[in-house]
Design a protein around this motif. Structure first.
Motif, PDB file in Angstrom:
ATOM      1  N   TYR A  51       0.868  -1.182   0.000  1.00  0.00           N
ATOM      2  CA  TYR A  51       0.000   0.000   0.000  1.00  0.00           C
ATOM      3  C   TYR A  51       0.901   1.228   0.000  1.00  0.00           C
ATOM      4  CZ  TYR A  51       0.728  -0.819   5.006  1.00  0.00           C
ATOM      5  OH  TYR A  51       1.305  -1.072   6.221  1.00  0.00           O
TER       6      TYR A  51
ATOM      7  N   SER B  71       3.228   2.501   3.078  1.00  0.00           N
ATOM      8  CA  SER B  71       4.155   1.591   3.756  1.00  0.00           C
ATOM      9  C   SER B  71       5.609   1.976   3.497  1.00  0.00           C
ATOM     10  CB  SER B  71       3.920   0.153   3.277  1.00  0.00           C
ATOM     11  OG  SER B  71       5.056  -0.636   3.507  1.00  0.00           O
ATOM     12  N   PRO B  72       6.369   2.288   4.562  1.00  0.00           N
ATOM     13  CA  PRO B  72       7.782   2.622   4.336  1.00  0.00           C
ATOM     14  C   PRO B  72       8.597   1.446   3.805  1.00  0.00           C
ATOM     15  CG  PRO B  72       7.253   2.599   6.693  1.00  0.00           C
ATOM     16  CD  PRO B  72       5.961   2.474   5.952  1.00  0.00           C
ATOM     17  N   VAL B  73       8.322   0.239   4.306  1.00  0.00           N
ATOM     18  CA  VAL B  73       9.117  -0.903   3.831  1.00  0.00           C
ATOM     19  C   VAL B  73       8.806  -1.168   2.353  1.00  0.00           C
ATOM     20  CG1 VAL B  73       9.796  -3.286   4.261  1.00  0.00           C
ATOM     21  CG2 VAL B  73       9.194  -1.832   6.175  1.00  0.00           C
TER      22      VAL B  73
ATOM     23  N   LYS C 149      10.867   1.141   0.331  1.00  0.00           N
ATOM     24  CA  LYS C 149      12.229   0.621   0.118  1.00  0.00           C
ATOM     25  C   LYS C 149      12.250  -0.267  -1.134  1.00  0.00           C
ATOM     26  CE  LYS C 149      13.762  -1.845   3.519  1.00  0.00           C
ATOM     27  NZ  LYS C 149      13.865  -3.084   4.316  1.00  0.00           N
TER      28      LYS C 149
ATOM     29  N   ARG D 190      -4.337  -1.977   4.918  1.00  0.00           N
ATOM     30  CA  ARG D 190      -3.264  -1.575   5.845  1.00  0.00           C
ATOM     31  C   ARG D 190      -3.316  -2.366   7.141  1.00  0.00           C
ATOM     32  NH1 ARG D 190      -2.654   4.855   6.423  1.00  0.00           N
ATOM     33  NH2 ARG D 190      -0.672   4.300   7.374  1.00  0.00           N
TER      34      ARG D 190
ATOM     35  N   LYS E 173      -6.635  -9.606   5.704  1.00  0.00           N
ATOM     36  CA  LYS E 173      -6.064  -9.488   4.364  1.00  0.00           C
ATOM     37  C   LYS E 173      -6.213 -10.847   3.674  1.00  0.00           C
ATOM     38  CE  LYS E 173      -2.357  -6.490   6.175  1.00  0.00           C
ATOM     39  NZ  LYS E 173      -1.001  -5.986   5.935  1.00  0.00           N
TER      40      LYS E 173
ATOM     41  N   TYR F 228       1.564 -15.069   6.547  1.00  0.00           N
ATOM     42  CA  TYR F 228       2.385 -13.858   6.708  1.00  0.00           C
ATOM     43  C   TYR F 228       1.550 -12.653   6.305  1.00  0.00           C
ATOM     44  CZ  TYR F 228       6.383 -10.677   6.019  1.00  0.00           C
ATOM     45  OH  TYR F 228       7.256  -9.617   6.067  1.00  0.00           O
ATOM     46  N   ARG F 229       1.467 -11.634   7.207  1.00  0.00           N
ATOM     47  CA  ARG F 229       0.535 -10.519   6.972  1.00  0.00           C
ATOM     48  C   ARG F 229       1.218  -9.184   6.723  1.00  0.00           C
ATOM     49  NH1 ARG F 229      -0.268  -7.463  12.032  1.00  0.00           N
ATOM     50  NH2 ARG F 229      -0.976  -5.897  10.556  1.00  0.00           N
ATOM     51  N   ARG F 230       2.568  -9.177   6.745  1.00  0.00           N
ATOM     52  CA  ARG F 230       3.240  -7.871   6.649  1.00  0.00           C
ATOM     53  C   ARG F 230       3.321  -7.375   5.214  1.00  0.00           C
ATOM     54  NH1 ARG F 230       6.923  -6.079  11.424  1.00  0.00           N
ATOM     55  NH2 ARG F 230       6.398  -7.611  12.992  1.00  0.00           N
ATOM     56  N   THR F 231       3.780  -6.156   5.100  1.00  0.00           N
ATOM     57  CA  THR F 231       3.846  -5.453   3.829  1.00  0.00           C
ATOM     58  C   THR F 231       5.290  -5.044   3.583  1.00  0.00           C
ATOM     59  OG1 THR F 231       1.702  -4.539   4.451  1.00  0.00           O
ATOM     60  CG2 THR F 231       2.819  -3.525   2.560  1.00  0.00           C
TER      61      THR F 231
ATOM     62  N   ASP G  92       9.060 -10.439   3.099  1.00  0.00           N
ATOM     63  CA  ASP G  92      10.110  -9.620   3.715  1.00  0.00           C
ATOM     64  C   ASP G  92      10.956  -8.943   2.628  1.00  0.00           C
ATOM     65  OD1 ASP G  92      11.565  -9.540   6.748  1.00  0.00           O
ATOM     66  OD2 ASP G  92      12.790  -8.933   5.050  1.00  0.00           O
ATOM     67  N   SER G  93      11.224  -7.662   2.862  1.00  0.00           N
ATOM     68  CA  SER G  93      11.959  -6.875   1.860  1.00  0.00           C
ATOM     69  C   SER G  93      13.358  -7.431   1.616  1.00  0.00           C
ATOM     70  CB  SER G  93      12.036  -5.410   2.293  1.00  0.00           C
ATOM     71  OG  SER G  93      12.632  -5.300   3.563  1.00  0.00           O
TER      72      SER G  93
ATOM     73  N   ARG H 235      -0.651  -1.902  15.307  1.00  0.00           N
ATOM     74  CA  ARG H 235       0.778  -1.587  15.229  1.00  0.00           C
ATOM     75  C   ARG H 235       1.426  -1.562  16.616  1.00  0.00           C
ATOM     76  NH1 ARG H 235      -0.993  -2.195  10.515  1.00  0.00           N
ATOM     77  NH2 ARG H 235       0.009  -1.121   8.765  1.00  0.00           N
TER      78      ARG H 235
ATOM     79  N   LEU I 107       2.348  -5.063  17.219  1.00  0.00           N
ATOM     80  CA  LEU I 107       3.365  -5.512  16.259  1.00  0.00           C
ATOM     81  C   LEU I 107       4.755  -4.984  16.608  1.00  0.00           C
ATOM     82  CD1 LEU I 107       3.039  -7.242  13.690  1.00  0.00           C
ATOM     83  CD2 LEU I 107       2.809  -5.130  12.382  1.00  0.00           C
ATOM     84  N   TYR I 108       4.820  -3.715  17.023  1.00  0.00           N
ATOM     85  CA  TYR I 108       6.143  -3.083  17.165  1.00  0.00           C
ATOM     86  C   TYR I 108       6.569  -2.840  18.618  1.00  0.00           C
ATOM     87  CZ  TYR I 108       5.848  -2.351  12.146  1.00  0.00           C
ATOM     88  OH  TYR I 108       5.740  -2.547  10.802  1.00  0.00           O
TER      89      TYR I 108
HETATM   90  N1  LIG Z   1      10.952  -7.223   8.106  1.00  0.00           N
HETATM   91  C1  LIG Z   1       9.854  -6.848   7.271  1.00  0.00           C
HETATM   92  C2  LIG Z   1       9.109  -5.714   7.927  1.00  0.00           C
HETATM   93  C3  LIG Z   1       7.863  -5.352   7.180  1.00  0.00           C
HETATM   94  C4  LIG Z   1       6.954  -4.407   7.970  1.00  0.00           C
HETATM   95  O1  LIG Z   1       7.011  -4.351   9.215  1.00  0.00           O
HETATM   96  N2  LIG Z   1       6.099  -3.715   7.220  1.00  0.00           N
HETATM   97  C5  LIG Z   1       5.089  -2.935   7.834  1.00  0.00           C
HETATM   98  C6  LIG Z   1       4.583  -1.874   6.874  1.00  0.00           C
HETATM   99  S1  LIG Z   1       5.849  -0.723   6.492  1.00  0.00           S
HETATM  100  C7  LIG Z   1       3.919  -3.830   8.147  1.00  0.00           C
HETATM  101  O2  LIG Z   1       3.905  -4.961   7.736  1.00  0.00           O
HETATM  102  N3  LIG Z   1       2.943  -3.310   8.852  1.00  0.00           N
HETATM  103  C8  LIG Z   1       1.790  -4.107   9.140  1.00  0.00           C
HETATM  104  C9  LIG Z   1       0.928  -4.373   7.936  1.00  0.00           C
HETATM  105  O3  LIG Z   1       1.141  -3.827   6.848  1.00  0.00           O
HETATM  106  O4  LIG Z   1      -0.001  -5.162   8.104  1.00  0.00           O
HETATM  107  C10 LIG Z   1      10.373  -6.461   5.885  1.00  0.00           C
HETATM  108  O5  LIG Z   1      11.542  -6.054   5.765  1.00  0.00           O
HETATM  109  O6  LIG Z   1       9.637  -6.593   4.894  1.00  0.00           O
END
Ligand SMILES: N[C@@H](CCC(=O)N[C@@H](CS)C(=O)NCC(=O)O)C(=O)O
Length: 308
Positions: free
Chosen positions: A9, A12-14, A17, A36, A40, A50-53, A65-66, A127, A130-131
């Motif tokens: 989305y 998302s900072p990652v 990247k 977001r 999902k 796996y739910r991350r972005t 994972d990036s 979040r 998560l963090y």
């Molecule tokens: N280690 C992961 C971290 C990814 C991460 O934490 N992304 C954030 C968004 S920037 C995330 O997943 N947030 C929760 C979500 O999108 O559900 C990577 O490098 O891809």
């Protein structure tokens, strides 16, 4: 055949990247916008949990994972390389453990705690867990803001120093992995923390460098519906993955394993049969009626792979 599909989305900072990495390589890619916060369902159908972005899909191969995504981009699209200027990949990946593990963690906790008063409740709850871990309290975390700022300032001072000899990019004349690895943090602090622009102005070389990175662009994106991405997975088969038989962690193809990030974000592990294993990567098989069999790839560094 190697059509890159990025599930992400815009905020998302990652993902920023990875979009920057795609820009360095000048790729055309398909963009699937995901929610977001959970649920999902279409993403989970591909990843097995796996739910991350972001998540990258190429056919029936799914890269979580990036770190894993950028490594695969370098493998499939070697030119222009992420390691120009005579750099060695090992140094870039080691650098990524500093930016992505320690520094991203400081930045995300700074942005979330500084913005805690205005975050939507469901987003803050998701979040926060998560963090910050199970006992998170974003309001209490605000007391930590000076500590977080001091640590990010120290790190950004080092980045500023990396540019002291007048080089255009962090590795030299040409942009590479390290530029993407720092750009997304600058982009995140600048756009999502009210104090970000003033903070960044302390570092005289970072602003002009970051403008050069942003000017590279993000390749050429075309929007795609998630249902179409699932259909692409279903029509494809996972790529073969040759595995050495002496994995240092003792993981073997055919074994059932669970894979989860090595920090407590409250996430469920992904469980499946090992399709392939390498020092930097493990791929496990997953099947959903909407995708058919897919191989879900994870990095080894930063992840816990356990027999299940
Ligand atoms: N280690 C992961 C971290 C990814 C991460 O934490 N992304 C954030 C968004 S920037 C995330 O997943 N947030 C929760 C979500 O999108 O559900 C990577 O490098 O891809």
């Amino acid at each position: 055949m190697d059509q890159v599909i990025l599930h992400h989305y815009p905020q998302s900072p990652v993902a920023e990247k990875v979009r920057t990495g795609i820009g360095i390589k000048g790729l055309s890619w398909m963009s699937v916008i995901i929610p977001r916060i959970p649920p999902k369902p279409d993403l989970i159908a591909l990843t097995g949990g796996y739910r991350r972005t972001p998540v990258m899909q190429i056919g029936a191969d799914i890269y979580c994972d990036s770190q894993c995504i950028l490594r695969e981009l370098e493998r499939r699209f070697p030119e222009p390389t992420f390691f120009p200027n005579g750099e060695t990949p090992g140094m870039g990946w080691a650098f990524s453990r500093w930016t992505d593990a320690m520094l991203f963690d400081f930045c995300v906790r700074l942005v979330l705690s500084a913005g805690a008063d205005s975050l939507p409740e469901d987003f803050a709850r998701d979040r926060g867990r998560l963090y910050f871990g199970p006992d998170y309290d974003l309001k209490k975390a605000q007391a930590d803001i000076p500590h977080l700022i001091a640590n990010v300032a120290s790190a950004f001072g080092w980045v500023d120093d990396m540019l002291a000899d007048g080089r255009a990019f962090l590795g030299g004349d040409k942009p590479g992995l390290r530029d993407a690895l720092v750009h997304y943090l600058v982009w995140f602090l600048d756009g999502r923390w009210a104090g970000g622009p003033d903070f960044l102005a302390r570092f005289g070389r970072i602003g002009p460098w970051d403008a050069r990175v942003a000017a590279i662009g993000q390749g050429t994106a075309t929007e795609m519906e998630s249902a179409d991405a699932l259909a692409i997975a279903k029509a494809a088969a996972p790529a073969p993955f040759a595995s050495p038989d002496d994995d240092a962690g003792g993981i073997r193809p055919g074994q059932t394993v669970s894979v989860v990030a090595d920090v407590d974000g409250g996430e469920d592990p992904v469980v499946g049969i090992v399709h392939g294993v390498a020092p930097d990567e493990v791929a496990i098989l997953h099947e959903d009626p909407r995708t058919g069999p897919v191989a879900v790839h994870f990095p080894r560094a930063g992840y816990r792979v356990m027999p299940a």
